[in-house]
Design an enzyme around this catalytic site. Structure first.
Site, PDB file in Angstrom:
ATOM      1  CG  HIS A  24      -8.515   4.821  -1.655  1.00 41.10           C
ATOM      2  ND1 HIS A  24      -9.155   4.961  -2.851  1.00 41.10           N
ATOM      3  CD2 HIS A  24      -7.566   3.880  -1.870  1.00 41.10           C
ATOM      4  CE1 HIS A  24      -8.628   4.147  -3.739  1.00 41.10           C
ATOM      5  NE2 HIS A  24      -7.670   3.468  -3.173  1.00 41.10           N
ATOM      6  CG  HIS A  78      -1.036  -3.690  -5.783  1.00 48.82           C
ATOM      7  ND1 HIS A  78      -0.271  -2.570  -6.027  1.00 48.82           N
ATOM      8  CD2 HIS A  78      -2.313  -3.242  -5.646  1.00 48.82           C
ATOM      9  CE1 HIS A  78      -1.063  -1.505  -6.039  1.00 48.82           C
ATOM     10  NE2 HIS A  78      -2.296  -1.886  -5.795  1.00 48.82           N
ATOM     11  CD  GLU A  80      -4.003   1.140  -3.138  1.00 50.47           C
ATOM     12  OE1 GLU A  80      -4.115   0.685  -4.286  1.00 50.47           O
ATOM     13  OE2 GLU A  80      -4.651   2.140  -2.730  1.00 50.47           O
ATOM     14  CG  ASP A  82      -5.939  -2.694  -0.929  1.00 53.51           C
ATOM     15  OD1 ASP A  82      -4.863  -2.160  -1.217  1.00 53.51           O
ATOM     16  OD2 ASP A  82      -6.819  -2.925  -1.770  1.00 53.51           O
ATOM     17  CG  HIS A 144      -4.300   0.793  -9.453  1.00 49.89           C
ATOM     18  ND1 HIS A 144      -4.705   1.872  -8.694  1.00 49.89           N
ATOM     19  CD2 HIS A 144      -4.114  -0.210  -8.591  1.00 49.89           C
ATOM     20  CE1 HIS A 144      -4.790   1.489  -7.418  1.00 49.89           C
ATOM     21  NE2 HIS A 144      -4.444   0.236  -7.351  1.00 49.89           N
ATOM     22  CG  ASP A 163      -5.770  -3.536  -6.928  1.00 50.28           C
ATOM     23  OD1 ASP A 163      -6.139  -4.327  -6.050  1.00 50.28           O
ATOM     24  OD2 ASP A 163      -5.231  -2.442  -6.682  1.00 50.28           O
ATOM     25  CE1 TYR A 191     -11.095  -2.359  -7.390  1.00 50.00           C
ATOM     26  CE2 TYR A 191     -10.004  -2.609  -9.502  1.00 50.00           C
ATOM     27  CZ  TYR A 191      -9.951  -2.563  -8.126  1.00 50.00           C
ATOM     28  OH  TYR A 191      -8.738  -2.704  -7.486  1.00 50.00           O
ATOM     29  CG  HIS A 224      -9.936  -5.864  -4.501  1.00 55.16           C
ATOM     30  ND1 HIS A 224      -9.946  -5.710  -3.129  1.00 55.16           N
ATOM     31  CD2 HIS A 224      -8.962  -5.034  -4.950  1.00 55.16           C
ATOM     32  CE1 HIS A 224      -9.014  -4.850  -2.773  1.00 55.16           C
ATOM     33  NE2 HIS A 224      -8.393  -4.422  -3.853  1.00 55.16           N
TER      34      HIS A 224
HETATM   35 FE1  FEO Z   1      -4.395  -0.984  -5.487  1.00 50.12          FE
HETATM   36 FE2  FEO Z   1      -6.473  -3.263  -3.982  1.00 50.12          FE
HETATM   37  O1  FEO Z   1      -5.083  -2.027  -4.090  1.00 50.12           O
END
Ligand code: FEO
Length: 397
Positions: A24, A78, A80, A82, A144, A163, A191, A224
């Site tokens: 993104h 989370h 999001e 992903d 986040h 994250d 990051y 991640h």
């Molecule tokens: Fe905030 Fe890895 O997604």
């Protein structure tokens, strides 16, 4: 696809995205991973899922150690996409007894997935018995996203942090001690600069809260990159350092150019900064990606922006990077602006407003050149560089 063993009872069942280069709008030169974790307790538990298209990879890894139907609990740290993209398919295939998320997670997941399955809300301090171990929850709002949450596996002493403490770094080596610091340090910093920076005050408060809770995990497992097992405090201490945004004697000159005039001005300004004793990096938006600029900005105290005029506006590549940096809310910046124009100086002069929007303390008026910079403009540019350098030195005292 095999699961990777983390401890006797914990397995990594995520996916490696070797090919992603744009996350993104963030350049992911080294790809990324989407980490999901399986706990083989008496009530088998899955923490987070993966990006939708990696669902088969996650399920294959799960199936390498357990029949997926035996999973009783899914936790969403989370929302999001992903990490939640594969959740609907996973729920349909697994049919877990319970799905847990934060209060904001419930709202976000409901709006994203329009799920037909129920979810239970947990808050900071809540615990669930997973049979042979306990998971306690710590909400991490705005780290986040509003829904962000940490899950702590008590007996195993592992903290799953979504994250936070992660990085976009595709690796087949799952642990910190198996990866080269010279590579991961840059990716972890990148990051932070691109994802976590706007929430730095929250990071500092959160680290303090976690310390007061007495948590001292033997492993930190983010969503991640790799798992921190050799020295989890290393990434925690780096976050504490990055979050303070302490000034350093370094400045960026970020610019683009049409016919070379704004580039000449950038070089004169850089010379002023260098003569003033400040480390300077010239970043042309012809060559640099916005997220690499953000990374360089993390430890910079000065930001000087320059643009030519195109069709009564600033150059599109500069509009792009300035919009991006505005969202990241870097603190403690001093700087200035410059640019060349043909017949309309308005867009260059308006960069003064942009400096204000970026929270940059301007040390001098905008320097502009009609078409090609002459000797007085060259001097004004060098003076701008020197003035920024002087102001940074004052702040470092
Ligand atoms: Fe905030 Fe890895 O997604």
């Amino acid at each position: 696809m095999q699961a990777i063993q983390v401890t006797d009872k914990v397995y990594w069942v995520g996916a490696i995205d070797w090919n992603i280069r744009d996350f993104h709008g963030y350049s992911t030169h080294r790809g990324t991973t989407y980490n999901a974790y399986l706990i083989l307790s008496d009530k088998p538990t899955l923490i987070d899922t993966v990006k939708k298209e990696f669902y088969p990879e996650m399920m294959a890894r799960i199936a390498s150690v357990i029949d997926p139907k035996k999973i009783e609990i899914i936790i969403s740290n989370h929302s999001e996409m992903d990490h939640s993209g594969a959740l609907p398919e996973a729920v349909a295939a697994i049919e877990p007894k319970e799905i847990y998320c934060s209060d904001m997670g419930l709202k976000d997941l409901s709006a994203q997935l329009h799920p037909k399955f129920p979810m239970k809300v947990v808050k900071t301090g809540d615990k669930i018995d997973i049979g042979g171990d306990t998971i306690s929850f710590v909400e991490a709002r705005m780290l986040h996203w509003p829904d962000s949450m940490f899950s702590y596996l008590e007996k195993e002493n592992i903290l799953f942090t979504n994250d936070v403490f992660g990085m976009h770094y595709a690796t087949s080596r799952l642990f910190d001690d198996e990866n080269e610091e010279r590579l991961w340090l840059y990716e972890a910093e990148k990051y932070y600069a691109n994802i976590v920076l706007p929430y730095s005050d929250i990071v500092l408060r959160f680290l303090d809260t976690v310390q007061k809770m007495g948590l001292s995990p033997k492993m930190i497992a983010p969503d991640h990159g790799f798992i921190w097992r050799k020295d989890p405090s290393k990434i925690v201490n780096l976050y504490a350092k990055w979050a303070t945004q302490a000034p350093k004697n370094k400045a960026l000159v970020v610019y683009d150019t049409m016919w070379g005039s704004t580039q000449k001005m950038a070089q004169y300004i850089a010379e002023g900064l260098r003569l003033g004793g400040t480390e300077v990096k010239l970043l042309s938006m012809h060559s640099c990606h916005r997220s690499d600029v953000a990374t360089e900005l993390l430890d910079s105290s000065g930001l000087i922006i320059g643009s030519p005029v195109l069709n009564s506006g600033i150059f599109p590549s500069m509009a792009d990077v300035l919009c991006y940096l505005k969202g990241l809310k870097k603190k403690h910046l001093v700087g200035g602006a410059f640019g060349s124009y043909g017949w309309n100086p308005g867009p260059v002069n308006a960069l003064a407003n942009t400096l204000t929007e970026l929270g940059i303390e301007a040390v001098a008026p905008v320097v502009s050149a009609k078409f090609v910079p002459d000797a007085p403009v060259e001097q004004a540019c060098k003076a701008l560089g020197l003035a920024v350098s002087k102001k940074i030195a004052e702040k470092l005292k």
